[in-house]
Design a protein around this motif. Structure first.
Motif, PDB file in Angstrom:
ATOM      1  N   LEU A 205       0.808  -1.216   0.000  1.00  0.00           N
ATOM      2  CA  LEU A 205       0.000   0.000   0.000  1.00  0.00           C
ATOM      3  C   LEU A 205       0.845   1.271   0.000  1.00  0.00           C
ATOM      4  CD1 LEU A 205      -2.675  -1.101   2.637  1.00  0.00           C
ATOM      5  CD2 LEU A 205      -2.890  -1.144   0.147  1.00  0.00           C
ATOM      6  N   HIS A 230      -5.380   1.013   7.103  1.00  0.00           N
ATOM      7  CA  HIS A 230      -4.085   0.375   6.878  1.00  0.00           C
ATOM      8  C   HIS A 230      -3.277   0.413   8.167  1.00  0.00           C
ATOM      9  CE1 HIS A 230      -1.787   4.180   6.786  1.00  0.00           C
ATOM     10  NE2 HIS A 230      -2.862   4.685   6.203  1.00  0.00           N
ATOM     11  N   LEU A 234       2.239  -0.761   6.296  1.00  0.00           N
ATOM     12  CA  LEU A 234       1.781  -0.377   4.951  1.00  0.00           C
ATOM     13  C   LEU A 234       1.660  -1.595   4.038  1.00  0.00           C
ATOM     14  CD1 LEU A 234       3.860   2.893   4.396  1.00  0.00           C
ATOM     15  CD2 LEU A 234       1.814   2.513   5.778  1.00  0.00           C
ATOM     16  N   GLY A 237      -4.145  -4.216   5.366  1.00  0.00           N
ATOM     17  CA  GLY A 237      -5.258  -3.287   5.465  1.00  0.00           C
ATOM     18  C   GLY A 237      -6.565  -3.994   5.753  1.00  0.00           C
TER      19      GLY A 237
END
Length: 529
Positions: A205, A230, A234, A237
């Motif tokens: 992400l 999230h 990262l 999510g």
């Protein structure tokens, strides 16, 4: 069939069940916890701990570890409405930094951290404190006995069943609590407001985020409308979407293939590599059990009350339940309390939980944009709801008309039924909070000239055989800021009596002379004697 015994059986190993185990262990009460799932929650679910919850968890030594775990979320400060994460921004605003509450609490602020990150920390600490925690073990049935509850539990991996005789059973088994249903406890409230599906996934992400870090991100496009969250890696999510059973939609519609399609649309990357970890259906609801106790069985957390997530009150309210109940069970099991003390659990918690549910519903209406002017005026700040609630029961020696259910914590003055205020004092040369004095025993705090109250309290405690701690501000405690007397609403010759849960039970009147009978009556009332 094998049989064992324990003073307390806790059913449910989520955030509230683990807190219950911790608080019982802090009071020296052995317990067995059973949880049907093999481990702690993998879903973020509940998010955020308010200062009062952190104060309570601080007493069992986990607050520092929780703050450390939450450091990665410090920069997650955007609230956004986007077409997709990688797509057009419709509205982005910065969330204000968490309020500094160090003037009213020994913890500095609210903690932004999800349930899946909180529970392993609580679990590790519960094991350290001697809790008997059995995941992959489910409650099959239970029945009242002359001296407690007889429960049948099953180890899910082997199918083996055995019985556990417990003096008390605490149901922390969630919103659809089998224990609550087995006891046929009615509920009230709005009921289900919305049916939700939480899709937990792994994906890269960082690129779509483009340096942004969201606390809340709503996505709206022709394929999906929902909330996209999230974590701080990262790489993981959660997408929360609504489904409509009245239109024939159901959880089974969310196949892995459909979930991948929804996640890709929400992120805005058509060929995004997505791994679906889990899809969890749940209900946004407002439900309050009409009874929190039946005999030797108690409800805590979502088993007792289900609150809409707006405001983040649910888990925090459950932790408060567990803390209120733990000291009362400990006192009862130790023989210090009268038979009516356990009745004060529901007498105190049920009204607070009901009022908190109303606040959550008002906040939901306001956020959705359909709150009336009257509803908006009735909204109370979350810090007041979570830290300024008031108890009313026979275990509180309040004088005069009862005060409001909620009081701004910065306006608390040691009134019986309210949380004892935080004041920084010095003991043995070190700075402490008044809240550090409370935990496993009742405490009498006397003013600088309150030595007669100290002596009277020690005599009353000896007569009642109650393990009381006595402190004098100006004696073993030093008030360098000269703030304690005003904060607790007593004169230098006065005193307050504080329960193990940190709530004021009794406070002397201005000019009231110290008397053994006065303290005896207040201490006896605290323990329903």
């Amino acid at each position: 069939m094998r049989e064992e015994s324990t003073p307390v059986l806790v059913v449910g190993g989520g955030l509230v069940g683990l807190s219950t185990s911790l608080f019982l262990s802090a009071h020296g009460v052995p317990s067995v916890l059973v949880e049907r799932h093999p481990g702690t929650s993998i879903h973020p679910r509940a998010w955020g701990l308010y200062p009062r919850s952190l104060e309570l968890l601080r007493t069992v030594g986990v607050a520092d570890a929780l703050f450390q775990e939450g450091e990665g979320f410090a920069g997650h400060n955007l609230n956004g409405l986007v077409e997709s994460l990688a797509g057009r921004e419709i509205n982005i605003r910065r969330v204000p930094a968490p309020e500094d509450v160090s003037d009213i609490s020994p913890v500095p602020r609210i903690l932004s951290l999800s349930q899946d990150r909180i529970e392993p920390i609580l679990l590790a600490r519960a094991k350290e404190m001697g809790g008997d925690l059995r995941y992959g073990t489910e409650l099959v049935d239970f029945a009242p006995a002359a001296d407690g509850v007889v429960a049948t539990v099953r180890t899910r991996e082997t199918g083996t069943e055995h019985t556990i005789r417990a003096e008390y059973l605490i149901a922390a088994d969630g919103a659809h609590s089998p224990v609550r249903k087995r006891l046929d406890i009615p509920t009230r409230g709005r009921g289900t407001v919305r049916h939700q599906m939480s899709v937990l996934f792994r994906a890269e992400l960082e690129g779509p985020l483009r340096g942004r870090r969201f606390a809340v991100c709503k996505v709206e496009n022709p394929t999906v409308t929902g909330i996209l969250g999230h974590d701080d890696s990262l790489r993981q999510g959660t997408l929360i979407v609504t489904y409509h059973p009245e239109r024939g939609e159901q959880p089974s519609d969310f196949t892995p293939e459909r979930c991948v399609t929804l996640v890709r649309a929400a992120v805005g990357v058509p060929d995004l590599a997505v791994e679906i970890l889990s899809a969890l259906p749940w209900e946004m609801a407002a439900v309050l059990a009409e009874r929190f106790r039946v005999g030797r069985v108690f409800l805590v957390g979502d088993a007792a009350h289900v609150l809409p997530p707006v405001g983040g009150y649910g888990a925090n309210t459950g932790i408060q339940d567990a803390h209120n109940l733990a000291w009362k069970l400990a006192a009862t099991l130790a023989g210090s309390a009268g038979p009516d003390l356990l009745d004060t659990y529901a007498a105190e918690r049920l009204p607070v939980c009901g009022a908190t549910m109303e606040q959550a519903m008002l906040r939901l209406a306001a956020r959705a944009g359909f709150a009336t002017a009257e509803q908006k005026a009735a909204l109370i700040e979350p810090l007041t709801v979570t830290c300024g609630y008031r108890y009313r029961s026979g275990a509180i020696r309040a004088a005069g008309a009862p005060g409001p259910m909620f009081t701004d914590p910065r306006e608390l003055t040691g009134e019986p039924g309210t949380r004892a205020p935080h004041v920084v004092l010095r003991r043995n040369g070190a700075a402490i909070s008044t809240l550090d004095l409370f935990g496993t025993r009742p405490v009498l705090l006397a003013g600088a000239d309150g030595e007669p109250w100290c002596a009277a309290a020690e005599r009353a405690a000896a007569t009642l055989d109650i393990p009381l701690r006595v402190h004098r501000v100006g004696g073993d405690l030093i008030d360098t800021a000269h703030a304690w007397h005003a904060a607790y609403g007593v004169e230098p010759a006065g005193a307050v009596l504080v329960r193990p849960d940190g709530f004021v039970c009794w406070r002397s009147h201005p000019g009231e002379p110290a008397a053994d009978q006065t303290v005896h009556t207040a201490l006896a009332a605290m323990y329903a004697r």
